[in-house]
Design an enzyme around this catalytic site. Structure first.
Site, PDB file in Angstrom:
ATOM      1  N   GLY A  58       3.378  37.052  94.390  1.00 26.16           N
ATOM      2  CA  GLY A  58       2.875  36.569  93.204  1.00 26.16           C
ATOM      3  C   GLY A  58       3.661  37.058  92.104  1.00 26.16           C
ATOM      4  O   GLY A  58       4.141  38.256  92.002  1.00 26.16           O
TER       5      GLY A  58
ATOM      6  N   CYS B 173       2.390  45.811  93.365  1.00 29.84           N
ATOM      7  CA  CYS B 173       2.787  44.717  92.328  1.00 29.84           C
ATOM      8  C   CYS B 173       4.038  44.947  91.883  1.00 29.84           C
ATOM      9  O   CYS B 173       4.760  46.112  91.884  1.00 29.84           O
ATOM     10  CB  CYS B 173       1.863  45.237  91.160  1.00 29.84           C
ATOM     11  N   LEU B 174       4.836  43.893  91.674  1.00 32.62           N
ATOM     12  CA  LEU B 174       6.219  44.086  91.382  1.00 32.62           C
ATOM     13  C   LEU B 174       6.505  44.742  89.864  1.00 32.62           C
ATOM     14  O   LEU B 174       7.753  45.237  89.975  1.00 32.62           O
ATOM     15  CB  LEU B 174       6.934  42.570  91.088  1.00 32.62           C
TER      16      LEU B 174
ATOM     17  N   GLN C 136       4.755  39.304  83.143  1.00 34.47           N
ATOM     18  CA  GLN C 136       5.653  40.346  84.020  1.00 34.47           C
ATOM     19  C   GLN C 136       7.002  40.139  83.645  1.00 34.47           C
ATOM     20  O   GLN C 136       7.927  40.798  84.194  1.00 34.47           O
ATOM     21  CB  GLN C 136       5.401  40.278  85.570  1.00 34.47           C
TER      22      GLN C 136
ATOM     23  N   HIS D  43      -5.488  39.241  91.383  1.00 33.62           N
ATOM     24  CA  HIS D  43      -4.420  39.933  90.852  1.00 33.62           C
ATOM     25  C   HIS D  43      -3.588  39.393  89.629  1.00 33.62           C
ATOM     26  O   HIS D  43      -3.515  40.099  88.829  1.00 33.62           O
ATOM     27  CB  HIS D  43      -3.580  40.606  91.921  1.00 33.62           C
ATOM     28  N   GLU D  44      -3.128  38.126  90.133  1.00 33.04           N
ATOM     29  CA  GLU D  44      -2.558  37.638  88.915  1.00 33.04           C
ATOM     30  C   GLU D  44      -3.105  37.204  87.917  1.00 33.04           C
ATOM     31  O   GLU D  44      -2.888  37.372  86.823  1.00 33.04           O
ATOM     32  CB  GLU D  44      -1.682  36.432  89.678  1.00 33.04           C
TER      33      GLU D  44
ATOM     34  N   HIS E 196      -3.529  39.956  85.480  1.00 31.07           N
ATOM     35  CA  HIS E 196      -2.027  40.038  84.727  1.00 31.07           C
ATOM     36  C   HIS E 196      -2.492  39.326  83.255  1.00 31.07           C
ATOM     37  O   HIS E 196      -1.985  39.716  82.260  1.00 31.07           O
ATOM     38  CB  HIS E 196      -0.937  39.760  85.422  1.00 31.07           C
TER      39      HIS E 196
HETATM   40 ZN    ZN Z   1       1.265  42.523  89.545  1.00 31.55          ZN
END
Ligand code: ZN
Length: 169
Positions: A46, A91-92, A51, A133-134, A137
């Protein structure tokens, strides 16, 4: 399509509340395509617009093992959540780390697709975790604030998993 730079923890853009998308246009379609390409290239499941430095309420997800089922969420709203799951999350924007997070096991989410048509999706387990999670963000929240205990380096985690696997033999 182009890869975008993934912002990492400490970048203030990750702490901001994103704005709704009011209309679809070429620029936003290009952003969505770039987000998908960037997510796949980084081997993530995701990626949310902040991000890559864009404060719009958009995220993309693909939890399929083959990585060929992209989902695009615009202006998402969590309608329902239920149950509980506890597991490792990464998480990226926090590269190389993981931590234990408890979240609902099931969610129902309303969102607009690329054509700005409203859709609904229900998801369990990894899909539910990814949606939540997304969605966090888009409200300026990173998963690290939800972690129980400490963050692990992924290399450390592989070692723990190896030990657990061998102790079961
Ligand atoms: Zn993330």
């Amino acid at each position: 399509m182009a890869l975008r730079k993934i912002r990492t923890q400490g970048d203030r853009v990750l702490e901001k509340v994103c704005k709704p998308v009011t209309e679809m246009n070429g620029r936003t379609l290009e952003l969505i395509d770039d987000m998908l390409e960037t997510m796949y290239q980084a081997d993530g499941v995701g990626l949310a617009a902040p991000q890559v430095g864009i404060l719009k309420r958009i995220f993309v997800i693909d939890v399929s093992p083959e990585g060929n089922q992209p989902l695009v969420f615009i202006n998402p709203e969590i309608l329902e959540s239920s149950g509980e799951q506890t597991g490792y999350e990464g998480c990226l924007s926090v590269p190389g780390k993981s931590g234990v997070v408890t979240r609902p096991n099931h969610v129902k989410c309303r969102y607009q697709d690329r054509d700005m048509k409203w859709q609904e999706i229900e998801g369990d387990e990894l899909l539910a975790r990814a949606i939540l999670h997304e969605n966090d963000h888009l409200n300026g929240h990173l998963y690290v604030s939800l972690v129980e205990g400490r963050l692990y380096d992924n290399s450390e985690l592989e070692q723990i998993e190896d030990e657990e696997a061998s102790s079961k033999e």
